[in-house]
Write a protein that holds these residues in place. Structure first.
Motif, PDB file in Angstrom:
ATOM      1  N   PRO A 167       5.252  65.075  -4.177  1.00 37.27           N
ATOM      2  CA  PRO A 167       5.607  63.730  -4.646  1.00 37.27           C
ATOM      3  C   PRO A 167       4.993  62.621  -3.801  1.00 37.27           C
ATOM      4  O   PRO A 167       4.686  61.548  -4.316  1.00 37.27           O
TER       5      PRO A 167
ATOM      6  N   CYS B  45      -3.580  62.309  -8.193  1.00 38.60           N
ATOM      7  CA  CYS B  45      -3.222  62.648  -6.829  1.00 38.60           C
ATOM      8  C   CYS B  45      -3.712  61.527  -5.899  1.00 38.60           C
ATOM      9  O   CYS B  45      -4.443  60.632  -6.322  1.00 38.60           O
TER      10      CYS B  45
ATOM     11  N   ARG C 243       2.769  58.599  -9.933  1.00 34.45           N
ATOM     12  CA  ARG C 243       3.284  58.876 -11.276  1.00 34.45           C
ATOM     13  C   ARG C 243       2.841  57.846 -12.304  1.00 34.45           C
ATOM     14  O   ARG C 243       2.817  58.105 -13.493  1.00 34.45           O
TER      15      ARG C 243
ATOM     16  N   GLY D  91      -0.814  59.131 -12.815  1.00 37.05           N
ATOM     17  CA  GLY D  91      -0.907  60.561 -13.034  1.00 37.05           C
ATOM     18  C   GLY D  91      -1.976  61.206 -12.172  1.00 37.05           C
ATOM     19  O   GLY D  91      -2.462  62.287 -12.478  1.00 37.05           O
TER      20      GLY D  91
ATOM     21  N   ARG E  81       4.806  69.532  -6.548  1.00 36.55           N
ATOM     22  CA  ARG E  81       5.659  69.409  -7.722  1.00 36.55           C
ATOM     23  C   ARG E  81       4.924  68.784  -8.897  1.00 36.55           C
ATOM     24  O   ARG E  81       5.435  68.733  -9.997  1.00 36.55           O
ATOM     25  N   TYR E  82       3.730  68.299  -8.648  1.00 33.56           N
ATOM     26  CA  TYR E  82       2.983  67.641  -9.719  1.00 33.56           C
ATOM     27  C   TYR E  82       1.563  68.157  -9.747  1.00 33.56           C
ATOM     28  O   TYR E  82       1.082  68.753  -8.803  1.00 33.56           O
ATOM     29  N   THR E  83       0.884  67.900 -10.864  1.00 37.59           N
ATOM     30  CA  THR E  83      -0.518  68.281 -10.984  1.00 37.59           C
ATOM     31  C   THR E  83      -1.331  67.050 -11.352  1.00 37.59           C
ATOM     32  O   THR E  83      -1.009  66.342 -12.307  1.00 37.59           O
ATOM     33  N   CYS E  84      -2.390  66.817 -10.620  1.00 34.74           N
ATOM     34  CA  CYS E  84      -3.243  65.656 -10.873  1.00 34.74           C
ATOM     35  C   CYS E  84      -3.906  65.784 -12.241  1.00 34.74           C
ATOM     36  O   CYS E  84      -4.452  66.832 -12.578  1.00 34.74           O
TER      37      CYS E  84
ATOM     38  N   TYR F 201       1.333  61.904  -4.986  1.00 36.39           N
ATOM     39  CA  TYR F 201       1.111  61.810  -6.423  1.00 36.39           C
ATOM     40  C   TYR F 201       1.555  60.442  -6.926  1.00 36.39           C
ATOM     41  O   TYR F 201       2.628  59.958  -6.592  1.00 36.39           O
TER      42      TYR F 201
END
Ligand SMILES: [Zn+2]
Ligand SMILES: [Zn+2]
Length: 46
Positions: free
Chosen positions: A28, A38, A33, A36, A16-19, A31
């Motif tokens: 999640p 990984c 947050r 930002g 769901r996220y990109t490093c 990652y």
């Protein structure tokens, strides 16, 4: 387009996220947050 991108760390959860550093797609759980990054780039996993 039903292709699901898997986390590049655990390869089992949906990413769901990109490093911000390496551009890896991560879930999640892998990652940070706050930074930002990984899990690999954040130093939580080698
Ligand atoms: Zn993961
Ligand atoms: Zn990374």
């Amino acid at each position: 387009m039903s292709v699901t991108t898997l986390c590049q760390v655990c390869e089992s959860a949906t990413a769901r996220y990109t490093c911000d550093a390496c551009g890896a797609a991560v879930c999640p759980a892998h990652y940070d947050r706050e930074s930002g990054l990984c899990a690999g780039c954040a130093g939580g996993l080698r």
